[in-house]
Design an enzyme around this catalytic site. Structure first.
Site, PDB file in Angstrom:
ATOM      1  CG  ASP A 229      22.252  38.945 -91.987  1.00 53.53           C
ATOM      2  OD1 ASP A 229      22.282  38.800 -93.211  1.00 53.53           O
ATOM      3  OD2 ASP A 229      23.167  38.579 -91.239  1.00 53.53           O
TER       4      ASP A 229
ATOM      5  CB  CYS B  51      26.742  39.199 -96.826  1.00 55.38           C
ATOM      6  SG  CYS B  51      27.771  40.593 -97.306  1.00 55.38           S
TER       7      CYS B  51
ATOM      8  CG  ASN C  76      21.148  35.475 -90.718  1.00 50.79           C
ATOM      9  OD1 ASN C  76      20.753  36.144 -91.656  1.00 50.79           O
ATOM     10  ND2 ASN C  76      22.096  35.881 -89.909  1.00 50.79           N
TER      11      ASN C  76
HETATM   12  N1  COA Z   1      25.171  56.172 -94.479  1.00 49.81           N
HETATM   13  C1  COA Z   1      24.715  56.883 -95.545  1.00 49.81           C
HETATM   14  N2  COA Z   1      25.498  57.346 -96.512  1.00 49.81           N
HETATM   15  C2  COA Z   1      26.815  57.089 -96.409  1.00 49.81           C
HETATM   16  C3  COA Z   1      27.348  56.359 -95.339  1.00 49.81           C
HETATM   17  C4  COA Z   1      26.475  55.888 -94.353  1.00 49.81           C
HETATM   18  N3  COA Z   1      26.906  55.173 -93.316  1.00 49.81           N
HETATM   19  N4  COA Z   1      28.668  56.287 -95.518  1.00 49.81           N
HETATM   20  C5  COA Z   1      28.963  56.925 -96.651  1.00 49.81           C
HETATM   21  N5  COA Z   1      27.836  57.414 -97.193  1.00 49.81           N
HETATM   22  C6  COA Z   1      27.696  58.186 -98.442  1.00 49.81           C
HETATM   23  C7  COA Z   1      28.698  59.302 -98.561  1.00 49.81           C
HETATM   24  O1  COA Z   1      28.248  60.432 -97.867  1.00 49.81           O
HETATM   25  C8  COA Z   1      28.725  59.505-100.050  1.00 49.81           C
HETATM   26  O2  COA Z   1      27.567  60.197-100.443  1.00 49.81           O
HETATM   27  P1  COA Z   1      27.522  61.126-101.759  1.00 49.81           P
HETATM   28  O3  COA Z   1      27.785  60.207-102.922  1.00 49.81           O
HETATM   29  O4  COA Z   1      26.153  61.700-101.732  1.00 49.81           O
HETATM   30  O5  COA Z   1      28.613  62.130-101.534  1.00 49.81           O
HETATM   31  C9  COA Z   1      28.590  58.094-100.595  1.00 49.81           C
HETATM   32  O6  COA Z   1      27.974  57.337 -99.531  1.00 49.81           O
HETATM   33  C10 COA Z   1      29.911  57.460-100.950  1.00 49.81           C
HETATM   34  O7  COA Z   1      30.802  57.615 -99.864  1.00 49.81           O
HETATM   35  P2  COA Z   1      32.182  56.835 -99.766  1.00 49.81           P
HETATM   36  O8  COA Z   1      32.827  57.200 -98.480  1.00 49.81           O
HETATM   37  O9  COA Z   1      32.951  57.033-101.035  1.00 49.81           O
HETATM   38  O10 COA Z   1      31.703  55.381 -99.602  1.00 49.81           O
HETATM   39  P3  COA Z   1      31.632  54.137-100.608  1.00 49.81           P
HETATM   40  O11 COA Z   1      30.825  54.439-101.803  1.00 49.81           O
HETATM   41  O12 COA Z   1      32.996  53.599-100.776  1.00 49.81           O
HETATM   42  O13 COA Z   1      30.779  53.152 -99.670  1.00 49.81           O
HETATM   43  C11 COA Z   1      30.098  52.333 -97.519  1.00 49.81           C
HETATM   44  C12 COA Z   1      31.252  52.806 -98.386  1.00 49.81           C
HETATM   45  C13 COA Z   1      30.701  51.714 -96.284  1.00 49.81           C
HETATM   46  C14 COA Z   1      29.222  53.508 -97.144  1.00 49.81           C
HETATM   47  C15 COA Z   1      29.258  51.306 -98.329  1.00 49.81           C
HETATM   48  O14 COA Z   1      30.102  50.351 -98.891  1.00 49.81           O
HETATM   49  C16 COA Z   1      28.234  50.611 -97.480  1.00 49.81           C
HETATM   50  O15 COA Z   1      27.280  51.230 -97.022  1.00 49.81           O
HETATM   51  N6  COA Z   1      28.387  49.312 -97.263  1.00 49.81           N
HETATM   52  C17 COA Z   1      27.471  48.551 -96.447  1.00 49.81           C
HETATM   53  C18 COA Z   1      27.573  47.129 -96.787  1.00 49.81           C
HETATM   54  C19 COA Z   1      26.583  46.302 -96.008  1.00 49.81           C
HETATM   55  O16 COA Z   1      25.634  46.753 -95.435  1.00 49.81           O
HETATM   56  N7  COA Z   1      26.849  44.991 -96.039  1.00 49.81           N
HETATM   57  C20 COA Z   1      26.007  44.027 -95.401  1.00 49.81           C
HETATM   58  C21 COA Z   1      26.188  43.944 -93.947  1.00 49.81           C
HETATM   59  S1  COA Z   1      27.691  43.211 -93.422  1.00 49.81           S
HETATM   60 ZN    ZN Z   2      24.939  37.732 -91.494  1.00 53.13          ZN
END
Ligand code: COA
Ligand code: ZN
Length: 306
Positions: free
Chosen positions: A17, A240, A249
């Site tokens: 975080d 976030c 936090n």
């Molecule tokens: N780790 C690494 N890469 C990931 C992944 C993960 N957990 N999940 C998806 N990807 C990659 C996919 O393989 C894809 O790669 P490419 O472009 O090389 O093909 C790309 O990310 C997009 O995938 P997609 O399924 O379309 O995901 P998205 O772009 O809609 O993103 C998340 C979805 C969930 C991966 C993204 O929003 C995310 O990582 N969010 C985290 C938010 C966060 O940490 N918030 C703070 C904490 S609460």
């Molecule tokens: Zn938090």
């Protein structure tokens, strides 16, 4: 007199975080040494990183190197946040102890944070639980559990309904996260009492942000309701990146100071923690919101005569 627990567990989230909300990418070696030192000074649960998309959170693009690089102390649970099955696979491959899968109680925040509808997240969580099997513990964090910056109030029944779903999946632990500091103490008390009633054996953690100065008041409300596990962040870093107005936090050294001041044992060395917060301030290059590191502890007295 308030009836409070005699011990509490303080879970450190600075490496996840904390660092996810910094402008700069902190060196991997620094992250590793910070996690190692937190374990050495008595922290029993440490969130090490997040296995998320490096495009979404470039600050944590070194998740594998961090988890593989830390010195795993016995008795310490090393966890990592994961948003989906792909993240869980990466974390399990590094031998993480516990997955912290996140889903928001509010539709809009889930969409902004994870690019998914809540139902899609629930499907991911089901798949994560299946993949983790009995090898890796699975905890679920319910973000925006006390309010959403887009939708406002989040009904308690919505949170309870999600929790019921996770209970049916046999998840090992649940965290209620106040992502943008919207919780107020009587609300926290009410929600926690309800959880104690409907799911008494639950390993429940509270995750507060101090966005509106209510962080430690909310901890006290949680303690009064019998909760003994709290997330916090060294120096009060954190937030976030996908929630407008999100700030730090609750601060670990301020939390430990309050708990130890009430004779609630944490097992964490407060002085060492304060000096680690001082080093963190140097490393991130800006002032931290923590207060005890600045004022000194309530046990540090000043000479009566000049
Ligand atoms: N780790 C690494 N890469 C990931 C992944 C993960 N957990 N999940 C998806 N990807 C990659 C996919 O393989 C894809 O790669 P490419 O472009 O090389 O093909 C790309 O990310 C997009 O995938 P997609 O399924 O379309 O995901 P998205 O772009 O809609 O993103 C998340 C979805 C969930 C991966 C993204 O929003 C995310 O990582 N969010 C985290 C938010 C966060 O940490 N918030 C703070 C904490 S609460
Ligand atoms: Zn938090």
């Amino acid at each position: 007199m308030l009836s409070l627990p005699r011990t509490a567990r303080v879970n450190e989230v600075v490496a996840r975080d904390g660092f996810q909300n910094e402008r700069q990418f902190l060196p991997t070696a620094y992250k590793i040494s910070l996690i190692n030192r937190l374990a050495e000074l008595g922290v029993r649960k440490i969130e090490t990183t997040a296995f998320v998309s490096p495009k979404a959170v470039p600050q944590l693009a070194d998740a594998e190197q961090v988890v593989r690089g830390i010195n795993r102390l016995q008795g310490v649970v090393y966890s990592a946040l994961v948003p989906n099955l792909k993240g869980a696979g990466r974390a399990i491959a590094c031998g993480i102890d516990e997955l912290n899968v996140v889903v928001s109680a509010s539709t809009t925040h889930n969409q902004k944070n994870l690019g998914m509808r809540v139902e899609q997240s629930l499907e991911q969580i089901r798949a994560v639980v299946e993949t983790a099997g009995t090898r890796t513990r699975v905890g679920v964090s319910i973000a925006t559990a006390f309010g959403c910056p887009y939708e406002g109030e989040v009904p308690r029944d919505k949170v309870l309904g999600l929790a019921e779903h996770f209970r049916a999946l046999s998840v090992n632990a649940l965290t209620l996260a106040d992502t943008t500091g919207m919780a107020v103490p009587d609300q926290v008390y009410g929600v926690c009492r309800k959880f104690a009633e409907v799911w008494p054996e639950l390993d429940l953690t509270l995750h507060f942000h101090n966005t509106r100065g209510l962080g430690l008041a909310n901890v006290l409300a949680g303690l009064a309701a019998g909760v003994t596990s709290f997330d916090s962040c060294l120096g009060g870093l954190g937030g976030c990146p996908f929630a407008p107005g999100a700030t730090g936090n609750i601060c670990t050294e301020d939390l430990v100071h309050m708990l130890e001041g009430m004779n609630i044992a944490t097992g964490i060395g407060l002085r060492e923690l304060i000096s680690l917060a001082g080093e963190l301030e140097q490393s991130v290059g800006h002032a931290l919101p923590g207060q005890v590191a600045r004022a000194g502890t309530r046990w540090d007295l000043h000479p009566k005569e000049e």
